[in-house]
Design an enzyme around this catalytic site. Structure first.
Site, PDB file in Angstrom:
ATOM      1  N   HIS A  87      -3.759  -2.873   4.732  1.00  0.00           N
ATOM      2  CA  HIS A  87      -2.882  -2.683   5.897  1.00  0.00           C
ATOM      3  C   HIS A  87      -3.728  -2.300   7.106  1.00  0.00           C
ATOM      4  O   HIS A  87      -4.690  -1.540   6.990  1.00  0.00           O
ATOM      5  CB  HIS A  87      -1.791  -1.642   5.625  1.00  0.00           C
ATOM      6  CG  HIS A  87      -2.280  -0.238   5.403  1.00  0.00           C
ATOM      7  ND1 HIS A  87      -2.414   0.678   6.428  1.00  0.00           N
ATOM      8  CD2 HIS A  87      -2.649   0.421   4.272  1.00  0.00           C
ATOM      9  CE1 HIS A  87      -2.843   1.829   5.938  1.00  0.00           C
ATOM     10  NE2 HIS A  87      -3.005   1.710   4.640  1.00  0.00           N
ATOM     11  N   ASP A  91      -8.518   4.280   6.046  1.00  0.00           N
ATOM     12  CA  ASP A  91      -7.133   4.017   5.677  1.00  0.00           C
ATOM     13  C   ASP A  91      -6.452   3.244   6.812  1.00  0.00           C
ATOM     14  O   ASP A  91      -5.778   3.837   7.642  1.00  0.00           O
ATOM     15  CB  ASP A  91      -6.405   5.342   5.409  1.00  0.00           C
ATOM     16  CG  ASP A  91      -5.021   5.124   4.840  1.00  0.00           C
ATOM     17  OD1 ASP A  91      -4.798   4.095   4.194  1.00  0.00           O
ATOM     18  OD2 ASP A  91      -4.150   5.983   5.055  1.00  0.00           O
ATOM     19  N   GLU A 131       2.286  -0.220   6.566  1.00  0.00           N
ATOM     20  CA  GLU A 131       2.202   0.504   5.291  1.00  0.00           C
ATOM     21  C   GLU A 131       2.423   1.987   5.506  1.00  0.00           C
ATOM     22  O   GLU A 131       3.071   2.650   4.706  1.00  0.00           O
ATOM     23  CB  GLU A 131       0.831   0.275   4.638  1.00  0.00           C
ATOM     24  CG  GLU A 131       0.720   0.826   3.198  1.00  0.00           C
ATOM     25  CD  GLU A 131       0.280   2.285   3.106  1.00  0.00           C
ATOM     26  OE1 GLU A 131       0.370   2.857   2.010  1.00  0.00           O
ATOM     27  OE2 GLU A 131      -0.146   2.874   4.122  1.00  0.00           O
ATOM     28  N   GLU A 132       1.884   2.506   6.616  1.00  0.00           N
ATOM     29  CA  GLU A 132       2.019   3.940   6.874  1.00  0.00           C
ATOM     30  C   GLU A 132       3.467   4.326   7.136  1.00  0.00           C
ATOM     31  O   GLU A 132       3.820   5.497   7.067  1.00  0.00           O
ATOM     32  CB  GLU A 132       1.142   4.352   8.063  1.00  0.00           C
ATOM     33  CG  GLU A 132      -0.357   4.181   7.835  1.00  0.00           C
ATOM     34  CD  GLU A 132      -0.921   5.055   6.718  1.00  0.00           C
ATOM     35  OE1 GLU A 132      -0.173   5.860   6.143  1.00  0.00           O
ATOM     36  OE2 GLU A 132      -2.116   4.921   6.424  1.00  0.00           O
ATOM     37  N   HIS A 186      -6.514  10.622   7.167  1.00  0.00           N
ATOM     38  CA  HIS A 186      -5.386  10.774   8.115  1.00  0.00           C
ATOM     39  C   HIS A 186      -5.690  11.764   9.237  1.00  0.00           C
ATOM     40  O   HIS A 186      -4.791  12.486   9.688  1.00  0.00           O
ATOM     41  CB  HIS A 186      -4.103  11.180   7.378  1.00  0.00           C
ATOM     42  CG  HIS A 186      -3.402  10.020   6.739  1.00  0.00           C
ATOM     43  ND1 HIS A 186      -2.116  10.110   6.250  1.00  0.00           N
ATOM     44  CD2 HIS A 186      -3.794   8.749   6.494  1.00  0.00           C
ATOM     45  CE1 HIS A 186      -1.752   8.935   5.740  1.00  0.00           C
ATOM     46  NE2 HIS A 186      -2.764   8.096   5.879  1.00  0.00           N
TER      47      HIS A 186
END
Length: 801
Positions: A100, A112, A146-147, A249
């Site tokens: 993603h 990420d 996705e998040e 994150h």
């Protein structure tokens, strides 16, 4: 081969776009355009053996999920970039590779998950230049939401025409920044997929233990794996980088922190596995190979052992049976002493369990004390502190219990007999654990097999040395060699577990004391690693010196922890370990049944994402203190607070702070309209609504006394309540989405003068001109550099119908 230079370029360029929040131009336009530009460049240079097709999908849909206590998701016009690489003649079946490109707000999202998208671009490039055609298609999904809790993968697997051809998938994720990529989920069932990884991966790193820990739900995270498994009925492999989860994150998740070795490893592994699957005969008939789970684990990253779970079950029961046979034979011989022998074994068994319980209770009491005095997470930056504090306490308590037993309970008993019987007691505990875990169906029971088979073999080989007086050097060396395999594997596994879990404690909310969790883990590992060394306490003359040393280290560490010398967080540029704080400049309006505003306020709602709350921040920002704690608005869903996700259960409401601030007036405010109210059969009322607003909104529904929410137009039509009983709907959209229309149906009593439902809507401004107010900017600037403070503006409106 996987080209590192191309990959670095992709990664740097994706992260240079900045935070890529769903709905933002960065995510929906800039990132998409960059991906398309690279894919078209790859397409131009591909060989004639392949055909490349590209599609931009913008799905709209809804689903319910039992993650974070259960909630429903609605998405509109989000973005997927889908690429299909197939032979010139086409292919009926396909393997999917998923990454993603969106990121959480205010972060560059390198690990990420830009790193995985960069890896996929380079794999697409490598495969497309090969002169040999693949047998099956490879579909590369660059998913753009996705998040937002797995929305884009749902839009793809349930709506895209290519989804029907997918027989297996590889999902590339991150729970940390760099390091090895761990295979932490496979299946469901389909052992052939694990075998494909075993055969193809050049640098394997996989564990069924990680799979069972992750799927137990104790880590507050999920991946697209769940969507493909539950909504697409497709088997797959889930990989994630797990190292350095401290900066996952956060603003520190930048491309320069991902080491070259990590990139090369991941690229080599995923390219090899994808190529293997795309040329596998089994892919076309994957459903025929769906039978049972599989036990898998790597040996120090050198190779993976994998075998069907049913084979493991047979092996486990045979191992346990042999151990029980050995123990029963020892107890029953000689026959006149059978009762005496059994009593001796059961006494040692009970003492061992008692020592474990006493140790667990004692160490958890220390952890509770540390938490109460406000010194939680002292080990967050300095992990050795946790070992010095809880590890020494656990070892000392274990030794103390057995030392006292030896002195007062076993006063005149032969040392060799005691050593022998305590070895057998540990063997009995492990054999029972093996039988129970196998019966439950845990694949992780293979660990117990190691702890039964190798010690038993060692005992049988050196049984003569066991009966000699004292623990001789020869006996110790042979004993250590026999125990080498289970101990080495356990140390390797414990490193992986602590690597994953320690950073999670910094983002697990204010409800769970992290010191209690970590102390519990350390005690469990201490008990496991000491289980076959308890007998040495009885074999050696004295353990006083060891006990004094351990106690001294524990006491000194405890004094230092209590003094506050170990600050939990770090702003070290090379290795930051920040405290996470979330700030939302919020304006709230509470309406009555007639639509009148009965209460309104504005403030900056502050959440410290770990157990320490804001205690470390108050000295730096004095106005954020315990005088501004916010009470729960009992009459409003989710306490009248604008949760972006239903994670309220992770936070105590006494650990919420609300700093008064001026009202915010977004340039694109939310519009919430009741379109119609319709009486339905069976005493039901259907309310139709229209909502327009920013890209992220949260809807909260609470039926009033006597009413019940029976149906709605979301998910599969059956409302799913969150923990606490309220209903939560997470909404997000890409660019240019039409207003959101939905209806709810409630059964209501005959008289409902005070309304049948409370319905609240929160609007979240994660980017653009409405994101941060001047007051929020000013406050964020004052936060210390060891924090990651993420801020945005939002509104909360409560209505009664």
């Amino acid at each position: 081969n996987f080209n590192l230079l191309s990959y670095r370029g992709y990664l740097d360029n994706i992260t240079a776009i900045g935070p890529r929040t769903v709905g933002s131009p960065e995510n929906e336009v800039l990132a998409v355009n960059y991906l398309l530009e690279q894919i078209r460049g790859i397409e131009r240079e591909s060989t004639d053996a392949h055909k490349i097709s590209v599609d931009i999908q913008r799905p709209t849909g809804s689903f319910s999920i039992d993650f974070l206590g259960g909630f429903t998701s609605y998405y509109a016009n989000i973005t997927n970039v889908v690429v299909k690489l197939e032979p010139r003649s086409g292919a009926e079946h396909a393997v999917l590779s998923n990454c993603h490109f969106d990121s959480v707000p205010n972060t560059p999202g390198a690990s990420d998950d830009a790193v995985s998208c960069a890896v996929m671009l380079e794999i697409l490039n490598t495969l497309s230049k090969s002169s040999e055609p693949l047998q099956h298609a490879v579909i590369f999904l660059f998913n753009g939401a996705e998040e937002n809790i797995l929305q884009a993968s749902h839009g793809f697997i349930t709506q895209h025409e290519w989804a029907k051809s997918i027989r297996a998938f590889i999902n590339l994720e991150a729970a940390g920044v760099g390091g090895k990529e761990l295979v932490f989920q496979t299946g469901p069932e389909n052992p052939w997929l694990v075998q494909a990884y075993v055969v193809a991966a050049k640098h394997p790193f996989a564990s069924v233990v990680a799979q069972e820990i992750f799927q137990s739900g104790i880590i507050p995270a999920d991946t697209d794996f769940r969507i493909y498994r539950d909504f697409g009925n497709v088997p797959g492999i889930d990989l994630a980088f797990i190292e350095n989860g401290y900066i996952y994150h956060t603003e520190y998740d930048t491309s320069d922190r991902i080491l070259t070795d990590s990139i090369q490893r991941a690229g080599d592994n995923i390219l090899a596995v994808l190529k293997y699957l795309a040329t596998s005969e089994k892919l076309a008939k994957s459903f025929e190979y769906r039978h049972g789970n599989v036990v898998f684990f790597d040996i120090l990253g050198l190779f993976v052992l994998a075998y069907p779970a049913r084979v493991g079950t047979i092996m486990n029961y045979i191992t346990a049976a042999i151990a029980f046979f050995y123990l029963s034979k020892k107890v029953l011989q000689p026959k006149p002493r059978a009762v005496h022998n059994l009593k001796k074994l059961l006494t040692a068994f009970s003492l061992t369990l008692t020592s474990w319980v006493c140790t667990l209770v004692a160490v958890l009491m220390v952890a509770l004390f540390v938490s109460i005095i406000g010194r939680a997470l002292s080990w967050y930056t300095h992990f050795y502190v946790s070992v010095s504090l809880y590890g020494t306490a656990a070892a000392a308590k274990l030794i103390l219990v057995h030392m006292l037993a030896k002195k007062f309970f076993y006063k005149n008993v032969n040392e060799q007999d005691l050593g022998d019987v305590f070895f057998d007691a540990s063997l009995m505990i492990w054999s029972i654990a093996l039988a129970v875990m196998t019966q439950i169906g845990l694949c992780s029971a293979f660990i117990c097999t190691l702890w039964v088979a190798f010690p038993l073999l060692t005992k049988l080989v050196i049984h003569k040395e066991f009966s000699q007086k004292g623990a001789t050097i020869k006996f110790i060396v042979m004993y250590m060699l026999g125990m080498f395999v289970p101990y080495l594997y356990m140390l390797y596994l414990s490193w992986t577990v602590f690597e994953m879990f320690t950073p999670v404690m910094g983002r697990s909310g204010s409800e769970i004391p992290p010191d209690m969790v970590l102390a519990g883990f350390i005690v469990v590992f201490t008990m496991i690693l000491s289980s076959y060394f308890i007998n040495f306490i009885y074999l050696v003359k004295s353990t006083k010196r060891t006990l004094v040393t351990l106690t001294t280290v524990f006491v000194v560490t405890l004094i230092l922890v209590c003094s506050g010398i170990f600050f939990p967080y770090s702003s070290d540029a090379a290795n930051p370990k920040p405290k996470r704080v979330f700030l939302q400049h919020t304006s709230r309006r509470f309406h009555d049944l007639d639509g009148n505003v009965v209460k309104s306020d504005s403030g900056i709602w502050i959440n410290g994402f770990d157990y320490n709350g804001i205690s470390h921040i108050t000295p730096h920002v004095p106005e954020i203190n315990d005088t501004i704690r916010t009470p729960c608005e009992e009459q409003a869903p989710f306490c009248g607070l604008p949760w972006i996700l239903p994670v309220h259960f992770m936070f105590r409401f006494v650990k919420n702070w609300y700093l008064p601030a001026p009202e915010i007036l977004p340039r694109s405010p939310i519009h919430f309209k009741l379109l119609s109210k319709k009486l339905m059969p069976w005493n039901s009322v259907r309310l139709n609504f229209e909502v327009s607003g920013p890209s992220h909104m949260s809807l909260y529904v609470r039926p009033r006394a006597g009413s019940a929410l029976s149906r709605w137009s979301l998910g599969d039509g059956v409302p799913v309540a969150s923990l606490g009983g309220d209903y939560f709907v997470f909404y997000s959209r890409g660019l240019h989405a039409a207003p959101w229309h939905f209806w709810v149906e409630l059964t209501a009593p005959e008289k409902h003068s005070d309304g049948i439902v409370s319905l609240a809507i929160a609007a979240h401004y994660f980017f653009g001109e409405d994101q941060k107010s001047p007051q929020l900017y000013a406050l964020l600037e004052r936060f210390p550099n060891w924090t990651f403070s993420s801020g945005w503006s939002c509104t909360y409106d409560l209505f009664v119908f």
